[in-house]
Design a protein around this motif. Sequence first.
Motif, PDB file in Angstrom:
ATOM      1  N   HIS A 210       0.836  -1.198   0.000  1.00 57.72           N
ATOM      2  CA  HIS A 210       0.000   0.000   0.000  1.00 57.72           C
ATOM      3  C   HIS A 210       0.878   1.259   0.000  1.00 57.72           C
ATOM      4  O   HIS A 210       1.614   1.509   0.954  1.00 57.72           O
ATOM      5  CB  HIS A 210      -0.882  -0.013   1.256  1.00 57.72           C
TER       6      HIS A 210
ATOM      7  N   ILE B 219      -2.893  -4.643  -3.697  1.00 55.72           N
ATOM      8  CA  ILE B 219      -1.696  -3.919  -4.129  1.00 55.72           C
ATOM      9  C   ILE B 219      -2.164  -2.589  -4.683  1.00 55.72           C
ATOM     10  O   ILE B 219      -2.914  -2.553  -5.660  1.00 55.72           O
ATOM     11  CB  ILE B 219      -0.901  -4.697  -5.188  1.00 55.72           C
ATOM     12  N   TYR B 220      -1.759  -1.527  -4.057  1.00 54.79           N
ATOM     13  CA  TYR B 220      -2.203  -0.202  -4.498  1.00 54.79           C
ATOM     14  C   TYR B 220      -0.968   0.699  -4.556  1.00 54.79           C
ATOM     15  O   TYR B 220      -0.487   1.182  -3.541  1.00 54.79           O
ATOM     16  CB  TYR B 220      -3.249   0.350  -3.534  1.00 54.79           C
ATOM     17  N   GLY B 221      -0.446   0.860  -5.760  1.00 51.29           N
ATOM     18  CA  GLY B 221       0.715   1.726  -5.926  1.00 51.29           C
ATOM     19  C   GLY B 221       0.309   3.147  -6.247  1.00 51.29           C
ATOM     20  O   GLY B 221      -0.878   3.475  -6.318  1.00 51.29           O
ATOM     21  N   ILE B 222       1.303   3.981  -6.439  1.00 45.21           N
ATOM     22  CA  ILE B 222       1.037   5.351  -6.866  1.00 45.21           C
ATOM     23  C   ILE B 222       1.291   5.429  -8.378  1.00 45.21           C
ATOM     24  O   ILE B 222       2.154   4.718  -8.897  1.00 45.21           O
ATOM     25  CB  ILE B 222       1.926   6.361  -6.101  1.00 45.21           C
ATOM     26  N   PRO B 223       0.538   6.261  -9.077  1.00 45.27           N
ATOM     27  CA  PRO B 223       0.634   6.233 -10.538  1.00 45.27           C
ATOM     28  C   PRO B 223       2.002   6.627 -11.070  1.00 45.27           C
ATOM     29  O   PRO B 223       2.428   6.118 -12.113  1.00 45.27           O
ATOM     30  CB  PRO B 223      -0.458   7.220 -10.979  1.00 45.27           C
TER      31      PRO B 223
ATOM     32  N   PRO C  28       4.627   2.863 -10.199  1.00 48.49           N
ATOM     33  CA  PRO C  28       3.813   1.706  -9.819  1.00 48.49           C
ATOM     34  C   PRO C  28       4.618   0.644  -9.062  1.00 48.49           C
ATOM     35  O   PRO C  28       5.845   0.579  -9.183  1.00 48.49           O
ATOM     36  CB  PRO C  28       3.335   1.159 -11.169  1.00 48.49           C
ATOM     37  N   VAL C  29       3.931  -0.165  -8.333  1.00 50.57           N
ATOM     38  CA  VAL C  29       4.549  -1.334  -7.691  1.00 50.57           C
ATOM     39  C   VAL C  29       5.013  -2.269  -8.809  1.00 50.57           C
ATOM     40  O   VAL C  29       4.239  -2.625  -9.697  1.00 50.57           O
ATOM     41  CB  VAL C  29       3.527  -2.051  -6.781  1.00 50.57           C
ATOM     42  N   GLU C  30       6.287  -2.668  -8.768  1.00 48.53           N
ATOM     43  CA  GLU C  30       6.870  -3.321  -9.935  1.00 48.53           C
ATOM     44  C   GLU C  30       7.457  -4.694  -9.609  1.00 48.53           C
ATOM     45  O   GLU C  30       8.092  -4.881  -8.571  1.00 48.53           O
ATOM     46  CB  GLU C  30       7.974  -2.417 -10.512  1.00 48.53           C
ATOM     47  N   ASN C  31       7.244  -5.606 -10.522  1.00 53.63           N
ATOM     48  CA  ASN C  31       7.795  -6.963 -10.423  1.00 53.63           C
ATOM     49  C   ASN C  31       7.328  -7.674  -9.154  1.00 53.63           C
ATOM     50  O   ASN C  31       8.087  -7.885  -8.204  1.00 53.63           O
ATOM     51  CB  ASN C  31       9.324  -6.953 -10.472  1.00 53.63           C
ATOM     52  N   VAL C  32       6.074  -8.061  -9.180  1.00 51.34           N
ATOM     53  CA  VAL C  32       5.503  -8.856  -8.097  1.00 51.34           C
ATOM     54  C   VAL C  32       5.044 -10.175  -8.688  1.00 51.34           C
ATOM     55  O   VAL C  32       4.349 -10.197  -9.711  1.00 51.34           O
ATOM     56  CB  VAL C  32       4.305  -8.131  -7.448  1.00 51.34           C
ATOM     57  N   THR C  33       5.458 -11.271  -8.083  1.00 54.98           N
ATOM     58  CA  THR C  33       4.972 -12.570  -8.554  1.00 54.98           C
ATOM     59  C   THR C  33       4.370 -13.359  -7.397  1.00 54.98           C
ATOM     60  O   THR C  33       4.896 -13.356  -6.280  1.00 54.98           O
ATOM     61  CB  THR C  33       6.097 -13.419  -9.188  1.00 54.98           C
TER      62      THR C  33
END
Lengths: 412, 101
Positions: free
Chosen positions: A338, A387-391, A394-399
């Motif tokens: 978050h 998962i809430y990223g900021i524009p 962004p939240v990157e590379n999640v598996t």
Amino acid sequence: MALNLSAVFFYVKDFNAKGDGKTKDTSAINKAIEVCSESGGGTVYFPAGTYLTGPVNLKSNIVLYIDAGANILFSDDFDDYPAVWTRWGGCECYAYSPLIFAYGCSNVTITGRGTVDGQGAAWWKVYKERMGSGRLYPVTERDKEFAELNIACTAHGSGGGGWKSQFLRPPLIQIMKCSNVVIEGVTLKNSPFWNTHLLYSDGIVVNGVTILNPHDAPNGDGIDIDSCKNVRISDSFIDAGDDCICLKSGMDEDGRRVGMPTENIAVTNCILNHGHGGIVMGSDVSGGIRNVVVSNCTFIDTDRGIRIKANRARGGVVEDIQVSNVNMKRVFSPLVIHAYYCCGESPDNSFLFDKTTKPVTEKTPVFKNIHLSGVSAREVTASAGFIYGIPELPVENVTLTNVNIEMTQNPD
Amino acid sequence: MMYDLEPMAGAGFFLKNGKNICFHGVSITTRQGSSIHAEDVEGLEIHSFKTHKSHKDTYLIELANVQRAYIGSCFTNPKDEYFVHVEGEETEIISSDNSKR
């Protein structure tokens, strides 16, 4: 050649500790530690008994051996705890002395099958009264003492109201600027604030400990790893009032000024119960968190399982996080990442919570390379994941690989 | 203010503002709503996804403004009529080899 035990074992009762649960043994315990360290090191030994004490200050080359049946019971007289320079809630400041405090030490062990009891109830009571009454300003002489010492640190929104009131409760154990530290076997309970705070240290092993903070212990984290590196936590049971294990690295400008990440962390074979999160990173991540592995753990009734949180004030990079072979039961949500974390922030702060793209600065939080595998979460109550990223970043590379999430079908 | 759990009690995986997100061999069974909702994501891979329970008139996967989405080898229940819902001008999706069991 016979071993001269009296030369390596320093019995606290030989230094006039009573161990009767009534007499304050503060001076005796600290004298035993001092003499032990000055003589080159050894073991400070607590036989069975209850040792009422104020703060205990560790030294280098010490084994604090708390034997089965021994209980170190910390005084709940706040005046026993002087102001010390530390980091509290992510910012450097003065706060009440930790109950067990190791500062600038090397080769320190806390071990045995005994108990360390922080008698946190008195601290929690005052805190809850303050929060309940809305008296979030310095009230007592001690509050005012801290307010004067911390003139630059009163404006932070986080810390559960602590900054405003300057009622800066102490952790049960704080290991600060130390190296080569082991905590093993002991039971650590009822901490006034966080239980075990590892700060600015390198090379710490926590093995086989039991941490017990009641579910309503405010800010009653289990273990906080704060701007440390090379930390291993294993085979431990943590039942916490707040986050079970929390990784941090400083808050906002102060965290960036210090600039020490938390890195190279391994957590394995642990059972984590209750609290707001199993493994949490943040929200004070301004120094960065990287290279973390969590494996072979069970989370039960932890509100969130894995939780990473920050906002546009924090900055810091959280990266290279591996979670594998974890079972979760009755969590609100197994994974939460978050970037709009709002606790302690004013809802009117439009910059933090605006959903439109903003410029990337040193305050922009970065979350990347986060991998979960072999995770099973059952009877999940609120959300399968979030998962809430900021524009702007962004939240990157999640598996998520081989992950099973089942929401409870009977929420009541 | 955006709280992380309250808006979605019992619902699936919510994802917004992400890049290169991969669900591989993931199973999500919700109490209500879709299993995965992704919004404003660049690079999304959903491979071998399944659910144990679907809901009437509810899509399993919802995508809104998702660029470079790949959905493949997923299992759905034979009676499921709603698999993927797509919206948003930026959404590009490749779907292949998704079978009903």
